[in-house]
Design an enzyme around this catalytic site. Structure first.
Site, PDB file in Angstrom:
ATOM      1  N   ASP A  11       0.859  -1.177   0.000  1.00 55.74           N
ATOM      2  CA  ASP A  11       0.000   0.000   0.000  1.00 55.74           C
ATOM      3  C   ASP A  11       0.902   1.236   0.000  1.00 55.74           C
ATOM      4  O   ASP A  11       2.118   1.142   0.189  1.00 55.74           O
ATOM      5  CB  ASP A  11      -0.881  -0.034   1.257  1.00 55.74           C
ATOM      6  CG  ASP A  11      -1.775   1.183   1.369  1.00 55.74           C
ATOM      7  OD1 ASP A  11      -2.477   1.499   0.397  1.00 55.74           O
ATOM      8  OD2 ASP A  11      -1.743   1.830   2.431  1.00 55.74           O
ATOM      9  N   ALA A  13      -0.078   5.227   1.276  1.00 55.21           N
ATOM     10  CA  ALA A  13      -0.198   6.079   2.467  1.00 55.21           C
ATOM     11  C   ALA A  13      -0.325   5.239   3.726  1.00 55.21           C
ATOM     12  O   ALA A  13      -1.181   4.355   3.822  1.00 55.21           O
ATOM     13  CB  ALA A  13      -1.394   7.015   2.337  1.00 55.21           C
ATOM     14  N   ALA A  45     -13.741   9.962   9.308  1.00 53.52           N
ATOM     15  CA  ALA A  45     -13.158   9.899   7.966  1.00 53.52           C
ATOM     16  C   ALA A  45     -12.256   8.693   7.789  1.00 53.52           C
ATOM     17  O   ALA A  45     -12.107   8.173   6.678  1.00 53.52           O
ATOM     18  CB  ALA A  45     -12.387  11.182   7.672  1.00 53.52           C
ATOM     19  N   MET A  49     -11.055   3.700   5.474  1.00 55.49           N
ATOM     20  CA  MET A  49      -9.771   3.934   4.823  1.00 55.49           C
ATOM     21  C   MET A  49      -9.239   2.672   4.166  1.00 55.49           C
ATOM     22  O   MET A  49      -9.313   1.587   4.727  1.00 55.49           O
ATOM     23  CB  MET A  49      -8.752   4.459   5.840  1.00 55.49           C
ATOM     24  CG  MET A  49      -7.513   5.057   5.185  1.00 55.49           C
ATOM     25  SD  MET A  49      -7.896   6.497   4.158  1.00 55.49           S
ATOM     26  CE  MET A  49      -8.280   7.703   5.432  1.00 55.49           C
ATOM     27  N   LYS A  53     -11.737   5.923  -3.376  1.00 52.68           N
ATOM     28  CA  LYS A  53     -12.236   7.146  -2.741  1.00 52.68           C
ATOM     29  C   LYS A  53     -13.724   7.399  -2.960  1.00 52.68           C
ATOM     30  O   LYS A  53     -14.402   7.902  -2.063  1.00 52.68           O
ATOM     31  CB  LYS A  53     -11.397   8.345  -3.199  1.00 52.68           C
ATOM     32  CG  LYS A  53      -9.905   8.202  -2.879  1.00 52.68           C
ATOM     33  CD  LYS A  53      -9.648   7.743  -1.437  1.00 52.68           C
ATOM     34  CE  LYS A  53      -8.169   7.552  -1.145  1.00 52.68           C
ATOM     35  NZ  LYS A  53      -7.917   6.842   0.117  1.00 52.68           N
ATOM     36  N   HIS A  56     -15.295   5.081  -0.636  1.00 49.33           N
ATOM     37  CA  HIS A  56     -15.024   5.578   0.719  1.00 49.33           C
ATOM     38  C   HIS A  56     -16.078   6.617   1.112  1.00 49.33           C
ATOM     39  O   HIS A  56     -16.647   6.553   2.215  1.00 49.33           O
ATOM     40  CB  HIS A  56     -13.617   6.188   0.737  1.00 49.33           C
ATOM     41  CG  HIS A  56     -13.137   6.602   2.088  1.00 49.33           C
ATOM     42  ND1 HIS A  56     -11.915   6.231   2.588  1.00 49.33           N
ATOM     43  CD2 HIS A  56     -13.687   7.386   3.060  1.00 49.33           C
ATOM     44  CE1 HIS A  56     -11.745   6.751   3.797  1.00 49.33           C
ATOM     45  NE2 HIS A  56     -12.804   7.466   4.088  1.00 49.33           N
ATOM     46  N   ARG A 161     -10.568  -2.345  -3.700  1.00 44.43           N
ATOM     47  CA  ARG A 161     -10.691  -3.039  -2.423  1.00 44.43           C
ATOM     48  C   ARG A 161     -12.115  -3.012  -1.895  1.00 44.43           C
ATOM     49  O   ARG A 161     -12.827  -2.049  -2.126  1.00 44.43           O
ATOM     50  CB  ARG A 161      -9.765  -2.371  -1.390  1.00 44.43           C
ATOM     51  CG  ARG A 161      -8.300  -2.427  -1.761  1.00 44.43           C
ATOM     52  CD  ARG A 161      -7.515  -1.460  -0.897  1.00 44.43           C
ATOM     53  NE  ARG A 161      -6.092  -1.505  -1.227  1.00 44.43           N
ATOM     54  CZ  ARG A 161      -5.238  -0.545  -0.917  1.00 44.43           C
ATOM     55  NH1 ARG A 161      -5.658   0.537  -0.285  1.00 44.43           N
ATOM     56  NH2 ARG A 161      -3.985  -0.652  -1.244  1.00 44.43           N
ATOM     57  N   ASP A 187      -1.970  -1.049   5.794  1.00 44.71           N
ATOM     58  CA  ASP A 187      -2.299  -0.525   7.121  1.00 44.71           C
ATOM     59  C   ASP A 187      -3.800  -0.449   7.367  1.00 44.71           C
ATOM     60  O   ASP A 187      -4.224   0.067   8.402  1.00 44.71           O
ATOM     61  CB  ASP A 187      -1.680   0.874   7.313  1.00 44.71           C
ATOM     62  CG  ASP A 187      -2.272   1.898   6.363  1.00 44.71           C
ATOM     63  OD1 ASP A 187      -2.249   1.656   5.135  1.00 44.71           O
ATOM     64  OD2 ASP A 187      -2.763   2.939   6.833  1.00 44.71           O
TER      65      ASP A 187
END
Length: 270
Positions: A11, A13, A45, A49, A53, A56, A161, A187
């Protein structure tokens, strides 16, 4: 000799760059505010994650507390056109800010370089769309991070994902002939699910990423009790997501790869 780890799918970030996965989180808060004068917290928010997006934003709108406030403010649940508007607001903001958070997490670049020198290929994928990834890749390369493959969340027709498709496209681009020889490192829970769905070994990164959500400076200024609590929570979150292993940061990956190689040698699979 051939029954070993051949590739890591990393990944971005919170795993390789942007300690605490700060860049995407703060922009979600700002995008909701600019698009609809609607407030969400940083904690909220962070909940989805790792997802693409647009998905999300849609998932945020479905969270019970956000949905309740949204219906109170607008008289109905969030609609697809609302998600579109927030996403369209999000995109230029993210493109403006992502390069500011391209610095590698402390200690990860030497580890990645060492793995590449050992012949292990480095793939990558992200919840960021291609427009954002194109900017981040250039900025990260200036620091010395150049993965062998990169897939963005909107590049594949099947989706992103928690499905396996971005991870599997890395397998394709890297020409790896067995997914059991790949390790997905992430993460976030959706990123771990991505690796599991792709049939890979999965390693959760607990302290440098979204599960804790602090910059390196913020982490270093925490008191001992807070550090203990945040660490336990992050490890539990990624373990619950199904990660085969959980580590503090990518810096700690080498012993895990040795363990996976030993398991592969015994005929074990993810």
């Amino acid at each position: 000799m051939n029954n070993k780890v051949k590739a890591l799918i990393l990944d971005w970030a919170g795993t390789v760059v942007d300690h605490g996965s700060v860049a995407p989180t703060t922009i979600f808060v700002e995008a909701f505010k600019q698009a609809f004068n609607f407030d969400i917290s940083l904690t909220e928010a962070r909940v989805p994650m790792g997802m693409g997006k647009w998905d999300h934003i849609k998932t945020l709108g479905e969270l019970p507390e956000i949905d309740k406030r949204w219906q109170l403010q607008f008289g109905q649940a969030m609609q697809a056109n609302d998600v579109d508007h927030i996403y369209e607001t999000f995109m230029p903001l993210q493109k403006q800010k992502v390069a500011d958070h391209a610095a590698p997490i402390k200690g990860v670049l030497p580890v990645i370089t060492q793995l590449q020198q050992q012949g292990i290929k480095i793939g990558s994928c992200s919840g960021y769309p291609k427009q954002v990834m194109d900017i981040l890749k250039v900025a990260a390369a200036e620091y010395g991070y150049k993965p062998d493959a990169c897939v963005a969340s909107d590049e594949l027709a099947a989706g992103s994902r928690p499905g396996p498709w971005m991870a599997l496209e890395n397998v394709n681009q890297l020409a790896i002939n067995n997914v059991a020889h790949c390790v997905k490192v992430d993460d976030s829970a959706p990123g771990i699910a991505e690796g599991l769905n792709a049939g890979m070994w999965t390693v959760g990164v607990a302290l440098s990423g979204n599960a804790v959500g602090l910059t390196e400076q913020e982490w270093q200024t925490c008191d001992a009790q807070s550090l203990k609590s945040l660490t336990a929570k992050a490890y539990q979150e990624l373990s619950n997501a199904g990660a085969h292993f959980v580590i503090d940061s990518l810096v700690d990956i080498s012993p895990i790869l040795n363990e996976i190689n030993a398991r592969l040698a015994r005929g074990e699979r993810p």
